[in-house]
Design a protein around this motif. Sequence first.
Motif, mmCIF file in Angstrom:
data_model
loop_
_atom_site.group_PDB
_atom_site.id
_atom_site.type_symbol
_atom_site.label_atom_id
_atom_site.label_comp_id
_atom_site.label_asym_id
_atom_site.label_seq_id
_atom_site.Cartn_x
_atom_site.Cartn_y
_atom_site.Cartn_z
ATOM 1 N N ASP A 183 0.734 -1.280 0.028
ATOM 2 C CA ASP A 183 0.126 -0.048 0.093
ATOM 3 C C ASP A 183 0.869 1.140 0.093
ATOM 4 O OD1 ASP A 183 -2.295 -1.514 -0.136
ATOM 5 O OD2 ASP A 183 -2.562 -1.537 2.084
ATOM 6 N N LEU A 184 1.869 1.241 0.876
ATOM 7 C CA LEU A 184 2.934 2.348 0.797
ATOM 8 C C LEU A 184 3.371 2.440 -0.817
ATOM 9 C CD1 LEU A 184 4.574 4.550 2.032
ATOM 10 C CD2 LEU A 184 6.311 2.726 2.609
ATOM 11 N N VAL A 185 3.983 1.447 -1.361
ATOM 12 C CA VAL A 185 4.569 1.616 -2.696
ATOM 13 C C VAL A 185 3.371 2.434 -3.698
ATOM 14 C CG1 VAL A 185 5.293 0.554 -4.549
ATOM 15 C CG2 VAL A 185 6.346 0.094 -2.271
ATOM 16 N N LEU A 186 2.026 1.805 -3.562
ATOM 17 C CA LEU A 186 0.884 2.188 -4.322
ATOM 18 C C LEU A 186 0.563 3.761 -4.216
ATOM 19 C CD1 LEU A 186 -1.560 -0.696 -4.402
ATOM 20 C CD2 LEU A 186 -0.358 0.241 -6.218
ATOM 21 N N GLU A 187 0.770 4.179 -2.810
ATOM 22 C CA GLU A 187 0.520 5.411 -2.618
ATOM 23 C C GLU A 187 1.537 6.312 -3.166
ATOM 24 O OE1 GLU A 187 1.039 8.207 1.499
ATOM 25 O OE2 GLU A 187 -0.002 6.141 1.473
ATOM 26 N N LEU A 188 2.937 6.009 -3.149
ATOM 27 C CA LEU A 188 3.847 6.674 -3.664
ATOM 28 C C LEU A 188 3.870 6.712 -5.206
ATOM 29 C CD1 LEU A 188 6.958 5.587 -1.728
ATOM 30 C CD2 LEU A 188 6.113 7.674 -1.530
ATOM 31 N N ILE A 189 3.402 5.780 -5.972
ATOM 32 C CA ILE A 189 3.309 5.713 -7.524
ATOM 33 C C ILE A 189 1.974 6.398 -7.541
ATOM 34 C CG2 ILE A 189 2.424 4.239 -9.208
ATOM 35 C CD1 ILE A 189 4.017 1.785 -7.776
ATOM 36 N N ASN A 190 1.105 6.461 -6.789
ATOM 37 C CA ASN A 190 -0.268 7.465 -7.371
ATOM 38 C C ASN A 190 0.006 8.865 -7.128
ATOM 39 O OD1 ASN A 190 -1.835 5.170 -8.035
ATOM 40 N ND2 ASN A 190 -2.421 4.965 -6.116
ATOM 41 N N SER A 191 1.176 9.234 -6.547
ATOM 42 C CA SER A 191 1.667 10.656 -6.366
ATOM 43 C C SER A 191 2.094 11.148 -7.718
ATOM 44 C CB SER A 191 2.691 10.722 -5.422
ATOM 45 O OG SER A 191 4.062 10.354 -5.976
ATOM 46 N N ASN A 192 2.312 10.129 -8.555
ATOM 47 C CA ASN A 192 2.734 10.616 -10.067
ATOM 48 C C ASN A 192 4.280 11.310 -10.137
ATOM 49 O OD1 ASN A 192 0.327 9.988 -11.250
ATOM 50 N ND2 ASN A 192 -0.574 11.831 -10.698
ATOM 51 N N GLU A 193 4.820 11.074 -8.890
ATOM 52 C CA GLU A 193 6.273 11.649 -9.001
ATOM 53 C C GLU A 193 7.193 10.471 -8.826
ATOM 54 O OE1 GLU A 193 6.118 14.793 -6.130
ATOM 55 O OE2 GLU A 193 5.029 16.153 -7.648
ATOM 56 N N PHE A 194 6.665 9.115 -8.505
ATOM 57 C CA PHE A 194 7.459 8.212 -8.243
ATOM 58 C C PHE A 194 7.153 7.089 -9.009
ATOM 59 C CE2 PHE A 194 7.699 4.093 -5.657
ATOM 60 C CZ PHE A 194 8.968 4.313 -5.094
ATOM 61 N N GLU A 195 8.063 6.397 -9.706
ATOM 62 C CA GLU A 195 8.055 5.210 -10.485
ATOM 63 C C GLU A 195 8.824 3.909 -9.776
ATOM 64 O OE1 GLU A 195 8.643 6.226 -14.420
ATOM 65 O OE2 GLU A 195 7.009 7.611 -14.263
ATOM 66 N N LEU A 196 8.139 2.765 -9.866
ATOM 67 C CA LEU A 196 8.852 1.398 -9.917
ATOM 68 C C LEU A 196 8.764 0.793 -11.098
ATOM 69 C CD1 LEU A 196 9.404 -1.111 -8.073
ATOM 70 C CD2 LEU A 196 7.150 -1.516 -7.620
ATOM 71 N N VAL A 197 10.144 0.327 -11.607
ATOM 72 C CA VAL A 197 10.186 -0.437 -12.710
ATOM 73 C C VAL A 197 10.955 -1.808 -12.317
ATOM 74 C CG1 VAL A 197 11.355 -0.541 -14.808
ATOM 75 C CG2 VAL A 197 10.102 1.617 -14.019
ATOM 76 N N PHE A 198 10.527 -2.979 -12.804
ATOM 77 C CA PHE A 198 11.280 -4.229 -12.604
ATOM 78 C C PHE A 198 11.504 -5.162 -13.694
ATOM 79 C CE2 PHE A 198 6.546 -4.609 -12.691
ATOM 80 C CZ PHE A 198 6.525 -5.958 -13.062
ATOM 81 N N ILE A 199 12.416 -6.071 -13.592
ATOM 82 C CA ILE A 199 12.391 -6.951 -14.508
ATOM 83 C C ILE A 199 12.162 -8.412 -13.661
ATOM 84 C CG2 ILE A 199 14.212 -8.138 -16.024
ATOM 85 C CD1 ILE A 199 15.556 -5.492 -15.963
#
Length: 143
Positions: free
Chosen positions: A33-49
Amino acid sequence: MECKKATTKADVEFCKEAILEFRPNLNPETAVDLVLELINSNEFELVFIPNASNTRAGAFITYRFLNLLRTGPMIYVDDLFSFPECRNQGYAGKLLDYVTERATNKGIKSIHLDSGYTLHTAHRLYLNKGYYLACNHFAKAIN
């Protein structure tokens, strides 16, 4: 090997094991939920392989878009992690290249990150990717 931008709860769940391995200070019950909150701020991105068996993220990077007086618009890399079985296979380099492409496409002129003093293998990667030692980072804990 494909970089995937996390946009959904399922994406973040796929990365959860890697995130918690790298950031054990996070509460496993609230990390997604914390990571989703950050992603939804539109200033934070998580990218993975994904790993070779596509069962979890083999590596991930998180970064933020900032605009500072010192640098102007920039990207700050918060996290870069690869599981041991994914190291020395190009995962981290591919993620750094992805962030460089994002910066280029947005007209951003600099990318910044901090790295621990003893992480010499990581430092070698950063230097090979064109990063340089720009400053020392100081911190103060407030009780």
